[in-house]
Structure formats: structure tokens, C-alpha cells
Design an enzyme around this catalytic site. Structure first.
Site, PDB file in Angstrom:
ATOM      1  N   ARG A 112     -59.232 -72.862 -36.415  1.00  0.00           N
ATOM      2  CA  ARG A 112     -59.605 -73.250 -35.062  1.00  0.00           C
ATOM      3  C   ARG A 112     -58.341 -73.604 -34.282  1.00  0.00           C
ATOM      4  O   ARG A 112     -57.267 -73.752 -34.851  1.00  0.00           O
ATOM      5  CB  ARG A 112     -60.576 -74.424 -35.066  1.00  0.00           C
ATOM      6  CG  ARG A 112     -60.003 -75.711 -35.641  1.00  0.00           C
ATOM      7  CD  ARG A 112     -61.003 -76.850 -35.554  1.00  0.00           C
ATOM      8  NE  ARG A 112     -60.422 -78.106 -36.004  1.00  0.00           N
ATOM      9  CZ  ARG A 112     -61.045 -79.272 -35.979  1.00  0.00           C
ATOM     10  NH1 ARG A 112     -62.287 -79.334 -35.531  1.00  0.00           N
ATOM     11  NH2 ARG A 112     -60.455 -80.370 -36.392  1.00  0.00           N
ATOM     12  N   ASN A 150     -62.504 -79.018 -27.315  1.00  0.00           N
ATOM     13  CA  ASN A 150     -62.681 -80.020 -28.365  1.00  0.00           C
ATOM     14  C   ASN A 150     -61.308 -80.468 -28.847  1.00  0.00           C
ATOM     15  O   ASN A 150     -60.498 -79.653 -29.274  1.00  0.00           O
ATOM     16  CB  ASN A 150     -63.461 -79.451 -29.552  1.00  0.00           C
ATOM     17  CG  ASN A 150     -63.703 -80.493 -30.633  1.00  0.00           C
ATOM     18  OD1 ASN A 150     -64.542 -81.375 -30.476  1.00  0.00           O
ATOM     19  ND2 ASN A 150     -62.951 -80.414 -31.727  1.00  0.00           N
ATOM     20  N   GLU A 151     -61.038 -81.772 -28.713  1.00  0.00           N
ATOM     21  CA  GLU A 151     -59.802 -82.368 -29.228  1.00  0.00           C
ATOM     22  C   GLU A 151     -58.564 -81.580 -28.761  1.00  0.00           C
ATOM     23  O   GLU A 151     -57.827 -80.988 -29.550  1.00  0.00           O
ATOM     24  CB  GLU A 151     -59.852 -82.464 -30.750  1.00  0.00           C
ATOM     25  CG  GLU A 151     -60.967 -83.363 -31.251  1.00  0.00           C
ATOM     26  CD  GLU A 151     -60.983 -83.533 -32.755  1.00  0.00           C
ATOM     27  OE1 GLU A 151     -61.437 -84.581 -33.227  1.00  0.00           O
ATOM     28  OE2 GLU A 151     -60.542 -82.600 -33.467  1.00  0.00           O
ATOM     29  N   GLU A 316     -66.789 -89.096 -31.663  1.00  0.00           N
ATOM     30  CA  GLU A 316     -66.923 -88.903 -33.109  1.00  0.00           C
ATOM     31  C   GLU A 316     -66.525 -90.198 -33.804  1.00  0.00           C
ATOM     32  O   GLU A 316     -65.353 -90.578 -33.795  1.00  0.00           O
ATOM     33  CB  GLU A 316     -66.044 -87.748 -33.588  1.00  0.00           C
ATOM     34  CG  GLU A 316     -66.390 -86.402 -32.967  1.00  0.00           C
ATOM     35  CD  GLU A 316     -65.499 -85.269 -33.476  1.00  0.00           C
ATOM     36  OE1 GLU A 316     -64.831 -85.460 -34.521  1.00  0.00           O
ATOM     37  OE2 GLU A 316     -65.467 -84.207 -32.830  1.00  0.00           O
ATOM     38  N   TRP A 324     -61.403 -81.816 -45.945  1.00  0.00           N
ATOM     39  CA  TRP A 324     -61.558 -80.373 -45.929  1.00  0.00           C
ATOM     40  C   TRP A 324     -61.393 -79.854 -47.361  1.00  0.00           C
ATOM     41  O   TRP A 324     -60.954 -80.587 -48.246  1.00  0.00           O
ATOM     42  CB  TRP A 324     -60.501 -79.721 -45.032  1.00  0.00           C
ATOM     43  CG  TRP A 324     -60.656 -79.983 -43.566  1.00  0.00           C
ATOM     44  CD1 TRP A 324     -61.573 -80.789 -42.959  1.00  0.00           C
ATOM     45  CD2 TRP A 324     -59.864 -79.411 -42.522  1.00  0.00           C
ATOM     46  NE1 TRP A 324     -61.408 -80.769 -41.600  1.00  0.00           N
ATOM     47  CE2 TRP A 324     -60.360 -79.930 -41.299  1.00  0.00           C
ATOM     48  CE3 TRP A 324     -58.797 -78.531 -42.493  1.00  0.00           C
ATOM     49  CZ2 TRP A 324     -59.820 -79.581 -40.064  1.00  0.00           C
ATOM     50  CZ3 TRP A 324     -58.249 -78.181 -41.263  1.00  0.00           C
ATOM     51  CH2 TRP A 324     -58.755 -78.698 -40.068  1.00  0.00           C
ATOM     52  N   GLU A 366     -65.080 -77.667 -43.625  1.00  0.00           N
ATOM     53  CA  GLU A 366     -65.396 -79.093 -43.580  1.00  0.00           C
ATOM     54  C   GLU A 366     -66.575 -79.480 -44.479  1.00  0.00           C
ATOM     55  O   GLU A 366     -67.320 -80.417 -44.175  1.00  0.00           O
ATOM     56  CB  GLU A 366     -65.668 -79.525 -42.139  1.00  0.00           C
ATOM     57  CG  GLU A 366     -64.420 -79.495 -41.260  1.00  0.00           C
ATOM     58  CD  GLU A 366     -64.653 -80.065 -39.868  1.00  0.00           C
ATOM     59  OE1 GLU A 366     -65.822 -80.246 -39.487  1.00  0.00           O
ATOM     60  OE2 GLU A 366     -63.651 -80.331 -39.167  1.00  0.00           O
TER      61      GLU A 366
END
Length: 681
Positions: A112, A150-151, A316, A324, A366
Site C-alpha cells: 500500500r 489513509n494515513e 484507529e 503483520w 494484517e
């Protein structure tokens, strides 16, 4: 914004991935969430292909079906743009969208955040998918807000693609206008780096010594921040065309090489944070020295978030073991730790807490990043703890909208943060001082804020702080000096540490007497300075009747102007040279301390400046507990957080109301391991 940060109550949510689960589970999952007190789900941040399975082919039925169920159940939804994970068809057809390492090797599809912000193709395709998402879904009644990407800058906050070099040149042309100005700012006469054509400039590249022009790297870091911010604003501008009244735009995380304050101002209604205190217990962290703060260190991150949004959300929040299949092995949170970490977030300003994640994923990288439910999805201890937390939050609802209270501030700015990353001289003192100040403030029960100096900062923003520490203001400008001066003249106390005032905004060293622009304000001259030599032994400082150890560096000080020598070094060849100068300016004082801070010196400064343990007349608590206070009008809400697995005793010196139970509480109170207490004073 009112749906989760309305100032009237505290709200729980969770992260959910409909695309990971059979549709037969959706209805049951939503009902179980509601039964546990969860009323908001975040969805879709990694689901580009569910709406655009192939290029230009858009289908909305998957999320429409889920949103229909959410509306039927009464579940609120935070919808996300999916740009953190471009689909395989996109990266295969347009490899130019991929990020690269410093050698130019592309990061391929399969993880990602493998894209770069500056690819024109990726920008256009991201605009299109954001427009499609917003135009179709934003009108849904269940959707209350949007998360961008995201992030942003998580995991990968450096970019070396060809698109980045092209965009970097545009950034530099806008900043400097001419190559002569750039060459001057970057000092390119050194090592024959002078540029004669804009095309000769690239993002930093591999050199044999891994050393590149530091002034270039500083501008490159500013460029990365600018690129990320523009990417966020592009999405925010599109979404805002379709927002319903009261809906919000946010993004999650707090990551490096990014001016999160400016991004929030430009694009967000507020920022949210992803809080994972269990990182402190990853197996590779067990080597930490005894007495380290472990999960309590996340209060430092929460203070950073609070500097952006005094009341904020957690997108979160840790709920299970994290890991992971390739890295990060951590234990399951112990009984009580979910509550502890939730209350840690709330103590620092969170009015919304969303747990990551509802179900533990059975596939992908994950698979060990556990959520509230394990693989079997049966009821477990953690969902029981969520239900208990919901009950506590319902009882605490009156404190929603209250603000964290602090009289001590630590001043920061992005230019010095980024300079400390690339300059080992700066980084060594900065990292040591920041760690020592935070730990000392925590263990002495002295709440503090991070205070960021920005171009728009006004002295009035600083006046609520009795004392401000600016540990190492290496880069300083006339504008920032003027704001600090106005703060001091109005009655504030400023403490500046060593290695301050010796660089300009390009990161070039000034040729003024040090500490440069801070000389007049602090009444200080620095004719000599040095790292403390390894064979120097213990270098000590005597301040009145107090003697303590200097750390890492020694600026040898002399008073200038009206400055007064307060302390001197007492050992090695530094003996007799000034270590601390105080200057009176208006109603306040400015101190220049010639060393880095350690825990001993930080505590002494807090004591001598009369700001240590401000709630000592309210509560006595062991160092293992964190003390925080949120204020709303005349009301004060005291948080006591026990990070120890063993019971501790605290003593309340004033009567108050236990918000969990509604009962009056005072005197000695025993807290079990990881137990928390919230008292209305």
C-alpha cells in the site's frame, strides 16, 4: 462535525471492511456493534476496485447495498476516499504513478501507499475517483463525514520518482524564481554544486557517502509536505462540493515530512489520530531500558494532535494485538488496557474514539492485527470491555468539548523539526531534550502542550502559558523572534536551550555573534561552544545552591546587554564559563541555557520556575500514574491513569465526583492494575 464532536457527548466507533466479509455477516455485525455501544463505522479507504473495477467502469451497488443496511440499522458512516491503494489495473497500465527508492527502483504493486503524489496521471485518476465517490455517496443520510486517503505519509514519506523531480523543479522555481537565488540559498559554491539549468536539479539521489546538500534536503522535505498537502486539498475541495450540512472532512494519523497544522487549516475540519500504544510492547521493544514509559509515551503523540485540534477524534484506537506477517509481533492487550488507552486518548482531548478494527482479518498482510473480535467472531473479553467503556463514556458525557489544561508549553516549528532530521548535530541535542522534557513532565505530573510557531502565530496564543521551553531554536526568523519577545514582554517566561539562533531559513549558518537573532532577547553572547568531549567526565552546572549535570553540548555563555549570569559550569575547561543567562524584557524573563536538557536539569528548571506538579494540592499519585485535567467553564475533570499492571494508591486531597459511578470520592483510593479514574472536581 456535530455527529461525533458536538460538545455534548463522547462517541464510540469502529473500522469495518465490508469487502472482507460475506454479505450475510453485515446485518449481524452492524447490530452487534450497536449493542456494544458503537454507533459509527469507517469504511472504504482501501476499496477503489469496488467502485472502479476496471478503468472507466464505475459501479456503485456494493457500497449502496451496505449503506442501505447501515441506514436500516441506524448506523452512522465515515466514508473514505480510496487513494491509499491504487488498483492493479492502474499501476500496471501507468507505472509512472509508482513511487521509487533513492536509487530510482520502483515500488511495485502488492502493498500500500506505493504511489507518488506528483504523477499527473495519478492526480487525474484520483480526482476522478474522488468525484465519483462524493457525487454518488455523499447524499446518503447515514454518511456523516469523509476521511481523505489513509494515513498520509505513513510508512513512506520520501519520494524519488521522475514525477517528483519534475514537480520539485516547479516548487523551487516558485520559491526562488532564479537559479542565482537558489544557488545562494543552497550554498552550491561548496563542492562545485552550482546549477546553471533547472533541469540539472533532481530530488536527492544516491551519493557515495550518503551525504547530500543539507539545504537542498531541507527544501526537499518542505516540498514533500507541500505535495502531500496539495493532494489532500485536491480531494477536500471535491468532497466539499457535495457535503450535506453538518458533515465533516478529516484524515487520520500524524506522520513525518508533513505540516499537519497547515494541512488541517487548508483541507480539514479537524484531524484524527491513530493511537497504537501496544507498539511499546512489540517484541523488539522489550530491550528498552528499565523505567521507560512504554505505552505512556503515546501521550506525547496525543499532545501533538491536540496542538492541531484541541478537541479531536481517534480514527484507529488499539483494540487487539498488532502485527503483520512480515514484522511487528505484540501481545494481546491485557484486561483493562483497552480502557486505559481509550481514557488516555480522551484525557488528551479525544471526544470520538473508533477502534481498529471490528473483525480480525483472515487474509493478507494484517492477519495478526487483531480487532475487537477474533477470527471466530464469538463474543470475547474485548467486546465485553468495549461495552463497559461505552457505559463509562455515557456517564462522562458532560465533559465533552472540554479542553486539556496546561500552563507549560514546549515550542516547536516544522523547520527545526526537519532540520534536526538531516543534521546530526542538531538532532542529537533535539532528540535528547525532547525525550527528557516529556518524561520529566509526565513523571512530575506537570501537564503540558506542544505549541507550534507558524507564520500566523500571534503572541496572544502563547500568553496562557506560564513557561515556554524552546529546546533548540536552531533556525530562527525575525518574525518568530518578535512573537517570542511579545510573549516575554507580556509577562511570560521563555527558556531556550543550546545550539539556538545559528541558522537561517535555508539552513545556512549565520555570521552573527551567537545566538544570532536571539541574542538581544536572551541577553546572551556565545564566544565559544563545543560538544562535551567523551573524556570530559561529568560536566556540572551550579545554579544558586543547586548543582546538576550538563548534557551533550556546552555553549559557553557571557551576559550581553542587560543579561544576568544565573549559573556557571563547574568542571573541565568549561569551569567558570556561563551556563545560564537570564534577561528581563518587559514584564517577563528569557533564559538561555547552554546545554541540552536531561531529566535532572528539566526537573530543576520546572522547580525553580514554580510550574512543577500544579495539581499537587488536588492529588498525590505515584510516578506510574499519569495526571491530566480537562476544563470546561468552571468545571475541572481530573484523569488518573495507572499504567502499571500492579495496584497503586492515590490520595485525593479534595472531594470530587467519580464520573464512572456518580459517587463522591476523596482521600485514599486504590486503583487496580491499568485502572483509570475520572473525577469531576
Amino acid at each position: 462535525m456535530g455527529a461525533i464532536l458536538d460538545g455534548n457527548r463522547l462517541v464510540l466507533g469502529t473500522c469495518y471492511y465490508p469487502e472482507h466479509w460475506s454479505k450475510e455477516l453485515w446485518r449481524e455485525d452492524l447490530q452487534r456493534m450497536l449493542d456494544a455501544g458503537i454507533e459509527v463505522v469507517r469504511i472504504a479507504e482501501f476499496a477503489w476496485s469496488k467502485v472502479e473495477p476496471t478503468e472507466g467502469n464505475f459501479t456503485y451497488s456494493f457500497f449502496d447495498e451496505f449503506l442501505d443496511l447501515a441506514e436500516e440499522a441506524g448506523m452512522k458512516v465515515i466514508f473514505c476516499t480510496p487513494t491509499a491503494t491504487p488498483p492493479a489495473w492502474l499501476t500496471e497500465k501507468y507505472p509512472e504513478v509508482l513511487n521509487a527508492d533513492i536509487n530510482g527502483t520502483l515500488y511495485r504493486h502488492g502493498a500500500r501507499r506505493h504511489y507518488n503524489y506528483n504523477s499527473p496521471v495519478y492526480q487525474e485518476l484520483s480526482k476522478r475517483i474522488t468525484e465519483k465517490f462524493a457525487s454518488h455517496y455523499a447524499k446518503r443520510p447515514c454518511i456523516i463525514g469523509w476521511q481523505l486517503d489513509n494515513e498520509i505519509n505513513c510508512e513512506m514519506n520520501v519520494f524519488y520518482s521522475e514525477s517528483d523531480s519534475k514537480a520539485f523543479r516547479v516548487f523551487l522555481k516558485e520559491k526562488y524564481e532564479t537559479l542565482d537565488a537558489l544557488n545562494e540559498a543552497w550554498g552550491t559554491a561548496f563542492w562545485n554544486q552550482t546549477y546553471t539549468d533547472w533541469e540539472e536539479i533532481h530530488v536527492p539521489r544516491k551519493t557515495y557517502s550518503d551525504s547530500t546538500n543539507p539545504h537542498e534536503v531541507l527544501d526537499y522535505t518542505r516540498f514533500i509536505s507541500d505535495s502531500a498537502r496539495r493532494f489532500a486539498k485536491m480531494q477536500s475541495d471535491i468532497i466539499r462540493k457535495y457535503l450535506k450540512p453538518g458533515d465533516f472532512v478529516t484524515t487520520n494519523g500524524l506522520f513525518g515530512n508533513l505540516d499537519n497544522h497547515q494541512m488541517t487549516k487548508e483541507s480539514l475540519d479537524f484531524i484524527t489520530y491513530d493511537s497504537y500504544p501496544n507498539f511499546a510492547y512489540c517484541l523488539d521493544a522489550y530491550s528498552d531500558e528499565p523505567g521507560e514509559l512504554k505505552d505512556r509515551k503515546w501521550s506525547r503523540n496525543l499532545a501533538e494532535v491536540r496542538s492541531i485540534s484541541p478537541v479531536f477524534g481517534i480514527m484507529e484506537q488499539q483494540s487487539g494485538a498488532n502485527g503483520w506477517n512480515t514484522r511487528m509481533e505484540a501481545p494481546t492487550p491485557r484486561p483493562g488496557q483497552m480502557t486505559l488507552w481509550t481514557m488516555q486518548s480522551i484525557a488528551h482531548g479525544a471526544d470520538y474514539v473508533s477502534y481498529f478494527r471490528w473483525r480480525t482479518c483472515t487474509m493478507g498482510t494484517e492477519i495478526y492485527w487483531h480487532g475487537i473480535l477474533d477470527y471466530s467472531s464469538r463474543d470475547n473479553r474485548r467486546i465485553g470491555e468495549v461495552k463497559d467503556i461505552h457505559g463509562k463514556l455515557a456517564a462522562m458525557k458532560e465533559m465533552a468539548g472540554s479542553i486539556y489544561e496546561a500552563k507549560v508549553g514546549i515550542v516547536k516549528d516544522y523547520d527545526n523539526i526537519w532540520d534536526a532530521q538531516l543534521d546530526v548535530w542538531h538532532g542529537r541535542v533535539e532528540n535528547a531534550s525532547q525525550k527528557a522534557l516529556f518524561k520529566t513532565l509526565q513523571l512530575s505530573h506537570t501537564p503540558f502542550d506542544y505549541v507550534y510557531l507558524k507564520d500566523t502565530t500571534d503572541a496572544d496564543e502563547l500568553k496562557k502559558y506560564q513557561v515556554l521551553f524552546y529546546p533548540h531554536a536552531t533556525i530562527i526568523t525575525k518574525e518568530r523572534e518578535a512573537v517570542l519577545r511579545a510573549y516575554v514582554e507580556a509577562g511570560g517566561t521563555l527558556v531556550v536551550g543550546c545550539r539556538s539562533g545559528y541558522k537561517n531559513m535555508s539552513g545556512r549558518c549565520v555570521m552573527d555573534n551567537l545566538p544570532g537573532l536571539l541574542s538581544d532577547l536572551t541577553g546572551t553572547d556565545i564566544p565559544e561552544y563545543s560538544f562535551i568531549a567523551p573524556d570530559a567526565g561529568k560536566v556540572t552546572v551550579k545554579w544558586g545552591d543547586t548543582e546538576f549535570e550538563a548534557s551533550i553540548f556546552a555553549d559557553l555563555l557571557e551576559p550581553a546587554g542587560e543579561g544576568k549570569l544565573e549559573a556557571s559550569y563547574t568542571s573541565d575547561y568549561y569551569a567558570g564559563s556561563g551556563a545560564l543567562v537570564c534577561n528581563t524584557a518587559g514584564k517577563g524573563k528569557a533564559y538561555y541555557y547552554g546545554s541540552a536538557f536531561n531529566e535532572e536539569s528539566a526537573r530543576i528548571f520546572l522547580e525553580k520556575l514554580n510550574v512543577i506538579s500544579p495539581y499537587g494540592d488536588v492529588i498525590h499519585a505515584p510516578e506510574g500514574c499519569e495526571i491530566a485535567v480537562r476544563a470546561k467553564g468552571d468545571d475541572r475533570y481530573l484523569f488518573v491513569l495507572n499504567y502499571d499492571k500492579n495496584p497503586v494508591e492515590v490520595e485525593l486531597l479534595q472531594k470530587g465526583t467519580d464520573l464512572y459511578t456518580g459517587q463522591e470520592v476523596s482521600g485514599k483510593v486504590e486503583l487496580e492494575g491499568y485502572q483509570t479514574l475520572v473525577v469531576k472536581l
